[in-house]
Design a protein around this motif. Structure first.
Motif, PDB file in Angstrom:
ATOM      1  N   ILE A   8       0.725  -1.122  -0.037  1.00  0.00           N
ATOM      2  CA  ILE A   8       0.022   0.021   0.195  1.00  0.00           C
ATOM      3  C   ILE A   8       0.735   1.451  -0.050  1.00  0.00           C
ATOM      4  O   ILE A   8       0.417   2.339  -0.293  1.00  0.00           O
ATOM      5  N   ASP A   9       2.287   1.001   0.235  1.00  0.00           N
ATOM      6  CA  ASP A   9       3.081   2.265   0.059  1.00  0.00           C
ATOM      7  C   ASP A   9       3.513   2.605  -1.094  1.00  0.00           C
ATOM      8  O   ASP A   9       3.806   3.545  -1.631  1.00  0.00           O
ATOM      9  N   ASN A  10       3.653   1.516  -1.921  1.00  0.00           N
ATOM     10  CA  ASN A  10       3.854   1.817  -3.522  1.00  0.00           C
ATOM     11  C   ASN A  10       2.869   2.909  -3.935  1.00  0.00           C
ATOM     12  O   ASN A  10       1.555   2.667  -4.072  1.00  0.00           O
ATOM     13  N   GLU A  11       3.441   3.687  -4.941  1.00  0.00           N
ATOM     14  CA  GLU A  11       2.638   4.869  -5.237  1.00  0.00           C
ATOM     15  C   GLU A  11       1.610   4.576  -6.260  1.00  0.00           C
ATOM     16  O   GLU A  11       0.380   4.944  -6.288  1.00  0.00           O
ATOM     17  N   VAL A  12       2.009   3.726  -7.245  1.00  0.00           N
ATOM     18  CA  VAL A  12       0.998   3.088  -8.151  1.00  0.00           C
ATOM     19  C   VAL A  12      -0.032   2.239  -7.620  1.00  0.00           C
ATOM     20  O   VAL A  12      -1.318   2.375  -8.077  1.00  0.00           O
ATOM     21  N   PHE A  13       0.335   1.475  -6.695  1.00  0.00           N
ATOM     22  CA  PHE A  13      -0.592   0.761  -5.924  1.00  0.00           C
ATOM     23  C   PHE A  13      -1.754   1.600  -5.263  1.00  0.00           C
ATOM     24  O   PHE A  13      -2.865   1.272  -5.228  1.00  0.00           O
ATOM     25  N   ARG A  14      -1.126   2.618  -4.769  1.00  0.00           N
ATOM     26  CA  ARG A  14      -2.160   3.595  -3.892  1.00  0.00           C
ATOM     27  C   ARG A  14      -3.067   4.240  -4.962  1.00  0.00           C
ATOM     28  O   ARG A  14      -4.160   4.347  -4.685  1.00  0.00           O
ATOM     29  N   ALA A  15      -2.598   4.649  -5.919  1.00  0.00           N
ATOM     30  CA  ALA A  15      -3.325   5.264  -7.036  1.00  0.00           C
ATOM     31  C   ALA A  15      -4.534   4.194  -7.628  1.00  0.00           C
ATOM     32  O   ALA A  15      -5.834   4.721  -7.546  1.00  0.00           O
ATOM     33  N   TYR A  16      -4.086   2.931  -7.730  1.00  0.00           N
ATOM     34  CA  TYR A  16      -5.289   2.047  -8.189  1.00  0.00           C
ATOM     35  C   TYR A  16      -6.183   1.978  -7.153  1.00  0.00           C
ATOM     36  O   TYR A  16      -7.117   1.904  -7.475  1.00  0.00           O
ATOM     37  N   ALA A  17      -5.635   1.931  -5.780  1.00  0.00           N
ATOM     38  CA  ALA A  17      -6.414   1.489  -4.877  1.00  0.00           C
ATOM     39  C   ALA A  17      -7.713   2.825  -4.738  1.00  0.00           C
ATOM     40  O   ALA A  17      -8.859   2.435  -4.434  1.00  0.00           O
ATOM     41  N   THR A  18      -7.137   4.020  -5.061  1.00  0.00           N
ATOM     42  CA  THR A  18      -8.142   5.091  -4.754  1.00  0.00           C
ATOM     43  C   THR A  18      -9.021   4.882  -5.907  1.00  0.00           C
ATOM     44  O   THR A  18     -10.386   5.145  -5.587  1.00  0.00           O
ATOM     45  N   VAL A  84     -15.856  -3.963 -13.354  1.00  0.00           N
ATOM     46  CA  VAL A  84     -15.492  -5.145 -12.815  1.00  0.00           C
ATOM     47  C   VAL A  84     -14.031  -5.699 -13.487  1.00  0.00           C
ATOM     48  O   VAL A  84     -13.237  -5.835 -13.029  1.00  0.00           O
ATOM     49  N   PRO A  85     -14.379  -5.789 -14.854  1.00  0.00           N
ATOM     50  CA  PRO A  85     -12.918  -5.920 -15.500  1.00  0.00           C
ATOM     51  C   PRO A  85     -11.719  -5.079 -15.466  1.00  0.00           C
ATOM     52  O   PRO A  85     -10.671  -5.168 -15.397  1.00  0.00           O
ATOM     53  N   PHE A  86     -12.346  -3.603 -15.283  1.00  0.00           N
ATOM     54  CA  PHE A  86     -11.204  -2.490 -15.186  1.00  0.00           C
ATOM     55  C   PHE A  86     -10.549  -2.665 -13.627  1.00  0.00           C
ATOM     56  O   PHE A  86      -9.382  -2.615 -13.542  1.00  0.00           O
ATOM     57  N   VAL A  87     -11.404  -3.269 -12.785  1.00  0.00           N
ATOM     58  CA  VAL A  87     -10.754  -3.439 -11.186  1.00  0.00           C
ATOM     59  C   VAL A  87      -9.871  -4.770 -11.335  1.00  0.00           C
ATOM     60  O   VAL A  87      -8.761  -4.687 -10.699  1.00  0.00           O
ATOM     61  N   GLY A  88     -10.326  -5.798 -12.133  1.00  0.00           N
ATOM     62  CA  GLY A  88      -9.333  -6.844 -12.241  1.00  0.00           C
ATOM     63  C   GLY A  88      -7.927  -6.567 -12.901  1.00  0.00           C
ATOM     64  O   GLY A  88      -7.004  -6.767 -12.593  1.00  0.00           O
ATOM     65  N   ILE A  89      -8.467  -6.013 -14.158  1.00  0.00           N
ATOM     66  CA  ILE A  89      -7.155  -5.695 -15.036  1.00  0.00           C
ATOM     67  C   ILE A  89      -6.223  -4.713 -14.155  1.00  0.00           C
ATOM     68  O   ILE A  89      -5.003  -4.745 -14.487  1.00  0.00           O
ATOM     69  N   GLY A  90      -6.912  -3.538 -13.842  1.00  0.00           N
ATOM     70  CA  GLY A  90      -6.067  -2.498 -13.128  1.00  0.00           C
ATOM     71  C   GLY A  90      -5.201  -3.130 -11.912  1.00  0.00           C
ATOM     72  O   GLY A  90      -4.169  -2.490 -11.979  1.00  0.00           O
ATOM     73  N   LEU A  91      -5.511  -4.028 -11.272  1.00  0.00           N
ATOM     74  CA  LEU A  91      -4.746  -4.487 -10.232  1.00  0.00           C
ATOM     75  C   LEU A  91      -3.635  -5.244 -10.866  1.00  0.00           C
ATOM     76  O   LEU A  91      -2.449  -5.026 -10.151  1.00  0.00           O
ATOM     77  N   LEU A  92      -3.782  -5.865 -11.715  1.00  0.00           N
ATOM     78  CA  LEU A  92      -2.515  -6.614 -12.660  1.00  0.00           C
ATOM     79  C   LEU A  92      -1.544  -5.607 -12.947  1.00  0.00           C
ATOM     80  O   LEU A  92      -0.264  -5.744 -13.226  1.00  0.00           O
ATOM     81  N   TYR A  93      -2.306  -4.619 -13.655  1.00  0.00           N
ATOM     82  CA  TYR A  93      -1.445  -3.419 -14.424  1.00  0.00           C
ATOM     83  C   TYR A  93      -0.653  -2.748 -13.248  1.00  0.00           C
ATOM     84  O   TYR A  93       0.551  -2.373 -13.443  1.00  0.00           O
ATOM     85  N   ALA A  94      -1.284  -2.462 -12.017  1.00  0.00           N
ATOM     86  CA  ALA A  94      -0.687  -1.749 -11.109  1.00  0.00           C
ATOM     87  C   ALA A  94       0.478  -2.425 -10.411  1.00  0.00           C
ATOM     88  O   ALA A  94       1.605  -1.979 -10.110  1.00  0.00           O
ATOM     89  N   LEU A  95       0.432  -3.970 -10.625  1.00  0.00           N
ATOM     90  CA  LEU A  95       1.429  -4.582 -10.373  1.00  0.00           C
ATOM     91  C   LEU A  95       2.704  -5.207 -11.362  1.00  0.00           C
ATOM     92  O   LEU A  95       3.602  -5.744 -10.914  1.00  0.00           O
ATOM     93  N   SER A  96       2.430  -4.339 -12.811  1.00  0.00           N
ATOM     94  CA  SER A  96       3.247  -4.860 -13.820  1.00  0.00           C
ATOM     95  C   SER A  96       4.226  -3.622 -13.878  1.00  0.00           C
ATOM     96  O   SER A  96       5.024  -3.827 -14.690  1.00  0.00           O
ATOM     97  N   GLY A  97       4.302  -3.016 -12.715  1.00  0.00           N
ATOM     98  CA  GLY A  97       5.520  -1.745 -12.711  1.00  0.00           C
ATOM     99  C   GLY A  97       5.183  -0.749 -13.930  1.00  0.00           C
ATOM    100  O   GLY A  97       6.310  -0.405 -14.446  1.00  0.00           O
ATOM    101  N   PRO A  98       4.124  -0.062 -14.195  1.00  0.00           N
ATOM    102  CA  PRO A  98       3.972   1.200 -14.853  1.00  0.00           C
ATOM    103  C   PRO A  98       4.593   2.222 -14.389  1.00  0.00           C
ATOM    104  O   PRO A  98       4.905   2.171 -13.061  1.00  0.00           O
ATOM    105  N   GLU A  99       4.757   3.348 -14.974  1.00  0.00           N
ATOM    106  CA  GLU A  99       5.092   4.494 -14.401  1.00  0.00           C
ATOM    107  C   GLU A  99       4.077   5.290 -13.879  1.00  0.00           C
ATOM    108  O   GLU A  99       2.911   4.994 -14.220  1.00  0.00           O
ATOM    109  N   LEU A 100       4.245   6.034 -12.832  1.00  0.00           N
ATOM    110  CA  LEU A 100       3.161   6.707 -12.007  1.00  0.00           C
ATOM    111  C   LEU A 100       2.097   7.458 -12.875  1.00  0.00           C
ATOM    112  O   LEU A 100       1.049   7.414 -12.835  1.00  0.00           O
ATOM    113  N   SER A 101       2.795   8.247 -13.653  1.00  0.00           N
ATOM    114  CA  SER A 101       2.137   9.275 -14.740  1.00  0.00           C
ATOM    115  C   SER A 101       1.404   8.524 -15.505  1.00  0.00           C
ATOM    116  O   SER A 101       0.105   9.091 -15.919  1.00  0.00           O
TER     117      SER A 101
END
Lengths: 155, 155, 155
Positions: A8-18, A84-101
């Motif tokens: 939850i301290d990872n910024e991309v993951f925090r953005a995803y969670a929000t 629902v697909p956004f939430v599922g794919i977005g989680l994997l996307y957030a864990l795939s190491g994209p740039e925060l921006s």
């Protein structure tokens, strides 16, 4: 507990969670909108829901469909099909190491498009308002899915 | 593999996995209940599903809606609308570092409320039985979403 | 970012991300199939969608149901009922430390079964084609849920 805190301290993951939190709450609000229309339009589907209006024929006449109720329900189902697909794919996307921006761009456009879609559906706005807002959210999810599959691919 | 093992070793995450698994299985059982009513009430929607009853008019009469089938389907859709947000928000909540006792309280109340909701829908119980069990699960999910957004907020 | 990279470097998690991505994309394609049938069969549900066909009675006749549209919609709903639990339970399963070969077996069979299910629904194939492909995917999800609950169980 250390691990959770780290993720939850990872910024991309925090953005995803929000943003995932926001669109899931938006989707859940469709239940309240449907309930509002059911009560104000007096249009129910379960016999036990009309019992407070009296017994027999007096209550039965409220077992009917109403255009506003059906419209809210279609908006809710469209949310299930797209958020629902956004939430599922977005989680994997957030864990795939994209740039925060880049990640923020995806999440913000999707969330804006789905909020627009709800207004376009409920008001309703003339087409192609609803169609375009749907297509924007749909394309963002595909863009994230492409990044996930490119990063993770293991068949 | 080390990492996965670590996440599943986190007690809050284990509790989440247990309750998310239980409510997702409960949701999937609605398919069997719908199938049971379709077969016992002989009420189908796809022509190819009635071919074992013979050809032509003899089979066509089973292409109809049945109140029990429709009730089970509505219960299933309500699960999709409520259990799916719980699973998504609950995952983020479990990663946001809540106390184990607080997390267990949320998961247990939600799971109990949704099991009650299914019984209230299928029996059916008089209102507000179904409405209250729905509202309890809905409120628990909002409470978790609040914690997620408070912890993760990055817009 | 280190943590995310680590999770996506886990082979079981990569396999999960690949197959979850594929089945979620497959589910999203049902929207396009429904839209294709709505446009070619001229069968719409929202009045604002038929305005390009003219005003009044001329447009109203396109507010109707069509068997192909309804069939695609049922396929989409069945995907929601089955693919969404797979994505949720599959994530927990991937984090529960299964062997890569066992995990791949689950993911491959599920994905194959759901693609078959879609063809069986849309063509349509005679029963029990659709029923069997549904049952295979359903059983795979239960098998994963069993592993999750056995590993994580904390009530």
């Amino acid at each position: 507990m250390a691990k959770s805190t780290q993720l939850i301290d990872n910024e991309v993951f925090r953005a995803y969670a929000t943003y995932a939190g926001i669109v899931l709450i938006k989707m859940m609000l469709m239940s309240l909108i449907t309930a509002y229309f059911r009560i104000t339009r007096k249009a129910f589907v379960n016999p036990e829901d009309t019992e407070s209006f009296g017994k027999g024929e007096n209550a039965k006449k409220y077992l009917r469909t109403d255009p506003d109720v059906e419209r809210a329900r279609r908006g809710h189902l469209n949310d299930l099909e797209n958020i629902v697909p956004f939430v599922g794919i977005g989680l994997l996307y957030a864990l795939s190491g994209p740039e925060l921006s880049t990640a923020l761009l995806h999440f913000r456009i999707f969330t804006g498009a789905r909020i627009l879609h709800t207004f376009a559906y409920l008001i309703p706005l003339p087409q192609p308002g609803r169609g375009l807002s749907w297509a924007v959210g749909y394309s963002v999810t595909f863009s994230m899915a492409y990044k996930v599959l490119k990063t993770a691919w293991l068949l």
